[in-house]
Motif scaffolding. Structure first.
Motif, short mmCIF file in Angstrom:
data_model
loop_
_atom_site.label_atom_id
_atom_site.label_comp_id
_atom_site.label_asym_id
_atom_site.label_seq_id
_atom_site.Cartn_x
_atom_site.Cartn_y
_atom_site.Cartn_z
N GLN A 161 79.14 61.77 33.74
CA GLN A 161 78.14 61.24 34.67
C GLN A 161 78.36 61.75 36.08
N ARG A 162 79.64 61.78 36.50
CA ARG A 162 79.94 62.30 37.84
C ARG A 162 79.58 63.78 37.93
N ALA A 163 79.85 64.54 36.85
CA ALA A 163 79.51 65.96 36.84
C ALA A 163 78.00 66.16 36.93
N ARG A 164 77.23 65.31 36.23
CA ARG A 164 75.77 65.40 36.31
C ARG A 164 75.27 65.10 37.71
N GLU A 165 75.88 64.08 38.33
CA GLU A 165 75.46 63.75 39.70
C GLU A 165 75.77 64.89 40.66
N ARG A 166 76.94 65.51 40.49
CA ARG A 166 77.28 66.65 41.35
C ARG A 166 76.32 67.82 41.10
N LEU A 167 75.92 68.01 39.82
CA LEU A 167 74.98 69.09 39.49
C LEU A 167 73.62 68.83 40.14
N ARG A 168 73.16 67.55 40.09
CA ARG A 168 71.89 67.22 40.75
C ARG A 168 71.98 67.47 42.25
N GLU A 169 73.11 67.07 42.84
CA GLU A 169 73.28 67.30 44.27
C GLU A 169 73.30 68.79 44.58
N THR A 170 73.95 69.57 43.71
CA THR A 170 74.00 71.02 43.90
C THR A 170 72.61 71.63 43.80
#
Length: 217
Positions: A161-170
Motif C-alpha cells: 500500500q505504501r509503495a502504491r501511494e509513493r507510485l501515485r505521488e510519483t
C-alpha cells in the motif's frame, strides 16, 4: 554461571543415587512401611524436578557459544529423570517373591500375571499421553506459525500500500513536471519566433536604409 550448574549437577547425582536405592527397596516392603517409603520417594522426585528447572534456567544464562555442551548434559539428566519415574511407577505395584507369597500365597502366580498386565496397560497409557502431548505441541506450533504468516502478510500488505501511494505521488509529480516543461518549451519557442521576427524587421530596415541612401546619391 557454569559453576552454579555444576553445583546443581552434584546435587542431582546425590539425589538420584539415593532415589534409585529407595526405589529398589520399595518392592521388598508392604503395608504402612511401603506407603511411607513411596511418599518419601515421591517427595524427592519432586525436589529433583525443581532442581532440573533451576538447571534449565542456569543454562539459559550461559553464553550461546558455550550453551550447547550444557544443553546436552541437561538433556541426559532429564532422560535419567524419566527413567527414574518409570522405575518408580513399576516399583509401586511390584513385590518381591517373599512379600508376594506372604500376601497371596498360592495366588502369587496369578498376581504376577495381573501385575504384568497392569504394567503393560500403564505403558500404553503413557505412550498415548506422549502422543497426545506431541500432537498438542504440533498444534500449538502450527498456530504460532499461522500467526507469524498472518503478521507477515499484514506487513507485506502495508508495504504494498505504501509503495502504491509513493507510485501515485510519483505519477502526480511526473505529470506536474511534464506540464511545467511543456510550458517552458512553449515560451522558448515563442521567444525564438519573436527574436526571428525582430531580426527580420531590423534586417529589412537596414536594407531599405541602404537602398534609399544609394538612390539619393
Amino acid at each position: 554461571m557454569s559453576s552454579d550448574f555444576e553445583a546443581y549437577e552434584q546435587d542431582f547425582g546425590t539425589a538420584t543415587a539415593e532415589i534409585t536405592n529407595k526405589i529398589g527397596r520399595v518392592p521388598k516392603l508392604s503395608g504402612e512401611e511401603k506407603t511411607q517409603l513411596v511418599l518419601n520417594v515421591d517427595k524427592q522426585l519432586e525436589e529433583v524436578r525443581e532442581l532440573l528447572e533451576q538447571m534449565d534456567l542456569e543454562v539459559r544464562e550461559i553464553p550461546v557459544q558455550s550453551r550447547g555442551m550444557f544443553n546436552s548434559r541437561l538433556k541426559s539428566y532429564k532422560q535419567e529423570m524419566e527413567k527414574l519415574e518409570k522405575d518408580f511407577k513399576r516399583s509401586r505395584i511390584a513385590y518381591s517373591d517373599e512379600v508376594r507369597h506372604d500376601l497371596l500365597g498360592d495366588d502369587a502366580g496369578s498376581s504376577e500375571n495381573q501385575r504384568a498386565h497392569l504394567l503393560d496397560n500403564t505403558e500404553k497409557i503413557e505412550r498415548s499421553s506422549r502422543r497426545l502431548e506431541a500432537g498438542y505441541q504440533i498444534a500449538v506450533e502450527t498456530e504460532q506459525v499461522g500467526q507469524e504468516i498472518l503478521a507477515n502478510l499484514h506487513t507485506d500488505r502495508e508495504k504494498i500500500q505504501r509503495a502504491r501511494e509513493r507510485l501515485r505521488e510519483t505519477d502526480a509529480n511526473l505529470g506536474k513536471s511534464s506540464r511545467i516543461l511543456t510550458g517552458m518549451l512553449r515560451r522558448i519557442i515563442q521567444n525564438r519566433v519573436l527574436i526571428f521576427i525582430l531580426g527580420a524587421i531590423i534586417l529589412l530596415t537596414v536594407i531599405l536604409a541602404i537602398y534609399f541612401n544609394l538612390r539619393g546619391h
